[in-house]
Design an enzyme around this catalytic site. Structure first.
Site, PDB file in Angstrom:
ATOM      1  N   GLU A 339     -26.724   4.398 -22.551  1.00 10.69           N
ATOM      2  CA  GLU A 339     -28.105   5.216 -22.817  1.00 10.69           C
ATOM      3  C   GLU A 339     -28.651   5.161 -24.167  1.00 10.69           C
ATOM      4  O   GLU A 339     -29.691   4.826 -24.587  1.00 10.69           O
ATOM      5  CB  GLU A 339     -27.577   6.671 -22.508  1.00 10.69           C
ATOM      6  CG  GLU A 339     -29.107   7.869 -22.833  1.00 10.69           C
ATOM      7  CD  GLU A 339     -30.004   7.355 -21.536  1.00 10.69           C
ATOM      8  OE1 GLU A 339     -31.226   6.999 -22.414  1.00 10.69           O
ATOM      9  OE2 GLU A 339     -29.862   7.409 -20.447  1.00 10.69           O
ATOM     10  N   ASP A 343     -32.533   3.484 -24.954  1.00 15.50           N
ATOM     11  CA  ASP A 343     -33.503   4.209 -25.617  1.00 15.50           C
ATOM     12  C   ASP A 343     -34.021   3.567 -26.928  1.00 15.50           C
ATOM     13  O   ASP A 343     -35.183   3.529 -27.022  1.00 15.50           O
ATOM     14  CB  ASP A 343     -32.971   5.615 -26.030  1.00 15.50           C
ATOM     15  CG  ASP A 343     -32.872   6.570 -24.591  1.00 15.50           C
ATOM     16  OD1 ASP A 343     -33.071   5.944 -23.477  1.00 15.50           O
ATOM     17  OD2 ASP A 343     -32.169   7.489 -24.799  1.00 15.50           O
ATOM     18  N   SER A 606     -34.706   6.624 -17.902  1.00 13.22           N
ATOM     19  CA  SER A 606     -34.278   6.414 -19.295  1.00 13.22           C
ATOM     20  C   SER A 606     -34.830   5.171 -20.075  1.00 13.22           C
ATOM     21  O   SER A 606     -35.030   5.334 -21.309  1.00 13.22           O
ATOM     22  CB  SER A 606     -32.794   6.287 -19.446  1.00 13.22           C
ATOM     23  OG  SER A 606     -32.199   7.557 -19.286  1.00 13.22           O
TER      24      SER A 606
END
Length: 765
Positions: A339, A343, A606
């Site tokens: 994650e 990002d 995401s």
């Protein structure tokens, strides 16, 4: 008991004696000029532990149907809980009015932002009331770690036994969706004298926001086909295995790179103008570190090194530090968070000159039951050094959120907005209920909204898919050979709603010329074990907590409800059948020249949120360069006003630009569009009901039964998410895309260059 009562009274009396009886919120800030939120203390009675009141909705109601496995031992530490304070009606109204004027170009307060201290003084709880509450917490044996500058949160620590004694609720162990959790069994109670200033306690349960990405895939590039072949799921995945694809692509999978996203959303012309995000800080709030070698590898591999972007990974601390943020670890190839990698890399992909802050706080290292993502964001917003933009690619449904936690989230994003910080939150990856990323909607209402993103002060970003694969038009929009930075996109590509289930109406039409419901029924015939059942899709839905902000009522297609609705906008998140992904450079699988070694492929909302944060960085720099404010606060109010110009309002005839800017048009006639209106497909996905457990899943239209569904005992009813459990069509499906705004895609995606021009005009630049 009597002795304790006397001691509390003395402590509060001593605290009140040192403070004025009237607190005047005055400031030299231009934003607060003329605003008077003076008020007398609201705690006016002696705090008596024998006279208590229950605070409603301060436990998770979904647990009422779940039997706890055991009580939490009294000695169990419960550190850095947040006592969430309730500002008065006067100060709530004043804050809402200020934020409205901060976004109004005709107001003298337009883009006049406040500091955390100014925010707390004007809109927080009075010093006298805070002293009364902290004195009571101390008297109950808790350690008060600090009062946040916003004066709406008190950070405190104790044990499960102290929680039981002070708040009259038992902490217990639960198993929900095969995962262990801790939560309070009932609503909390507090002394009645404090009721007017206390919302509740955030941190009594550990249902935390979860990352909203797809399961990472490891793939090897084939130079001959210019495609990737998936080898296995990455070990670092934080979601479960997921379904088998309903279609197989014999030529392999497509891996998008920064060049492709820059081309599709037209950021590349801005770089030529020197607008790269330079001077803008994007903070990515996370609960686990990444290998710090990933980012420079990504920048080097994809030709982004000349733009001057920077990268910093750190733990955001308050000053003075409450000790609520500890290093979660993971700065290594084996322990890093996919994650966090996603990002950081794709915010840079869109804003290659921006300063990237990866702000991480541990979920468990300090026993912070509320979660590191909230802590990281809250500490940044209340800190001395604040970012221009925050992206939070995490979420869970409002049904999994107690009242105090939801209030804390919404207070946090409102504070960010008032300070000028633009906040973007992923809407979710499981259709109409964002709580089931990597699993299948079951056992709760199938329609919900992301609690982390349903504030009126953030912008929620949903997920789209490129339509070229189903259309058979890939050669029109993509080159067959990758360029020097591994890109292939030629232009904007028509978009549809990202939906990997058989509820994908566009896939159903293109593949079998039938409805989504018929597509699902056919799949059940050929797939009696339900291998293809999934809820993976961009999420949208109506908040059951937050009222509809005025700016969301202005555009054609806006839902005729009283709720804050999600999403606001959408960007690429994934593709039907798992054909298209973005490429990550990770510690375990670093990118090498010509992709000689395997890479990680990823997707999900995401991806969408940090990409939009990157686009916002370009907007911020462009507006600042034109003489405007470098900070814009919540982007959504402006986005909706700009969309009204393109789509029209809620009444009257539709302007010609509504049809002209339809995403299905691709590049034909859309060169001047700010938004690409995604009108095809929808995010109605599959949902199930476990017959062996007498489970009930509301908002699910059932069309069949699976007898041997993997991972579940006994027969399982399977259906599609619907606002009407007895009827399923384009009106009841949760949800279908449409002209204007929709629950499937919000306002659609954007042309970044045109967006900046329109934003400049709106700001009078």
């Amino acid at each position: 008991m009597k002795t304790e009562h006397v001691m509390i009274s003395v402590a509060i009396a001593a605290a009140l004696a040192t403070l004025p009886s009237l607190v005047l919120a005055s400031s030299s800030s231009a934003a607060l000029a003329g605003i008077n939120t003076a008020e007398a203390p609201r705690v006016t009675q002696t705090v008596d532990n024998r006279v208590v009141s229950a605070l409603s909705n301060t436990h998770l109601s979904l647990l009422d149907k779940v039997t706890p496995t055991s009580a939490v031992a009294d000695a169990t530490p419960m550190n850095h809980m947040q006592l969430v304070l309730q500002r008065s009606a006067l100060r709530t109204t004043a804050l809402n009015q200020l934020i409205a004027t901060q976004h109004d170009p005709s107001s003298s307060k337009f883009h006049q932002w406040v500091t955390p201290a100014e925010f707390g003084k004007a809109f927080g709880v009075s010093d006298a009331d805070i002293s009364a509450v902290t004195a009571w917490l101390t008297s109950q044996g808790f350690k008060v770690n600090g009062v946040l500058p916003n004066r709406t949160q008190i950070d405190f620590s104790g044990t499960a036994g102290q929680v039981r004694q002070a708040f009259h609720t038992q902490e217990s162990h639960y198993v929900v969706n095969q995962k262990s959790h801790i939560a309070n069994t009932g609503d909390i109670s507090i002394p009645t004298a404090l009721r007017s200033v206390v919302v509740g306690v955030a941190g009594l349960n550990d249902f935390r926001p979860q990352p909203l990405h797809q399961q990472p895939q490891i793939a090897q590039f084939n130079g001959a086909s210019q495609r990737f072949k998936i080898q296995q799921s990455a070990k670092t995945a934080s979601v479960s295995g997921g379904p088998k694809p309903m279609v197989n692509f014999e030529g392999g999978q497509r891996g998008f790179v920064p060049y492709d996203m820059q081309t599709i959303y037209n950021t590349a012309p801005l770089y030529v103008q020197g607008l790269t995000g330079k001077g803008i800080t994007i903070a990515l709030v996370e609960d686990q570190d990444m290998d710090v070698s990933d980012w420079p590898n990504f920048v080097s591999q994809f030709g982004l090194g000349g733009y001057g972007g920077t990268f910093t990974q750190f733990q955001p601390l308050l000053s003075p530090d409450t000790g609520n943020c500890t290093d979660p670890g993971g700065n290594n190839p084996d322990g890093e968070s996919i994650e966090t990698v996603l990002d950081s890399e794709y915010s840079t992909a869109m804003a290659p000159g921006a300063s990237i802050w990866v702000a991480t706080c541990s979920d468990t290292g300090s026993n912070n039951f509320f979660g590191g993502v909230f802590t990281a964001a809250s500490n940044l917003i209340n800190g001395a050094s604040r970012p221009n933009i925050i992206s939070a690619s995490y979420g869970y449904g409002e049904g999994f959120t107690d009242a105090a936690s939801k209030t804390a989230i919404d207070l946090m994003w409102a504070q960010a907005d008032a300070e000028g910080i633009s906040v973007f939150v992923s809407s979710g990856d499981s259709g109409s209920n964002p709580s089931f990323n990597g699993s299948i909607i079951n056992g709760v209402p199938a329609i919900d909204a992301n609690s982390f993103g349903s504030s009126a002060n953030n912008t929620a970003v949903g997920g789209s898919d490129t339509a070229d694969v189903l259309d058979g038009t890939s050669s029109k929009y993509f080159n067959t050979t990758l360029n020097a930075v591994y890109g292939s996109a030629k232009s904007y590509v028509p978009e549809i709603t990202w939906n990997q289930s058989c509820g994908n109406t566009r896939a159903a039409k293109d593949l079998i010329n039938a409805s989504g419901l018929q597509f699902c029924k056919n799949a059940l015939i050929y797939d009696p074990n339900g291998d293809y059942v999934t809820s993976e899709s961009g999420s949208g839905g109506a908040s059951s907590v937050v009222a509809k902000p005025s700016w969301q009522r202005v555009v054609r297609g806006a839902a005729k409800d009283q709720s804050r609705d999600l999403p606001d906008v959408s960007l690429f998140a994934g593709s039907y059948g798992g054909y298209s992904w973005v490429i990550l450079c990770t510690g375990a699988y670093p990118c090498t020249a010509n992709f000689a070694s395997p890479v990680v492929l990823e997707g999900g909302t995401s991806l969408s949120s940090p990409m939009f944060a990157g686009i916002q960085a370009l907007i911020d720099q462009g507006l600042s360069s034109a003489g405007g404010s470098v900070d814009q606060g919540n982007a959504a109010p402006t986005l909706y006003e700009l969309a009204r110009n393109e789509y029209g309002g809620t009444t009257g005839s539709a302007p010609s630009t509504l049809a002209a800017c339809n995403a299905n048009n691709g590049t034909k006639g859309t060169s001047k569009c700010v938004f690409y209106n995604i009108t095809d497909g929808g995010n109605s996905t599959q949902c199930i009901e476990l017959l062996s457990e007498n489970e009930v899943t509301p908002d699910c239209y059932f069309y069949g039964t699976i007898n041997n569904f993997e991972g579940f005992f006994g027969p399982v009813k399977v259906g599609l998410t619907s606002s009407n459990a007895t009827k399923y069509n384009s009106t009841t499906a949760a949800y279908a895309a449409q002209a204007g705004w929709s629950f499937a895609n919000g306002l659609g995606s954007v042309n970044a260059t045109n967006l900046l021009s329109a934003w400049k005009s709106f700001n009078g630049l």
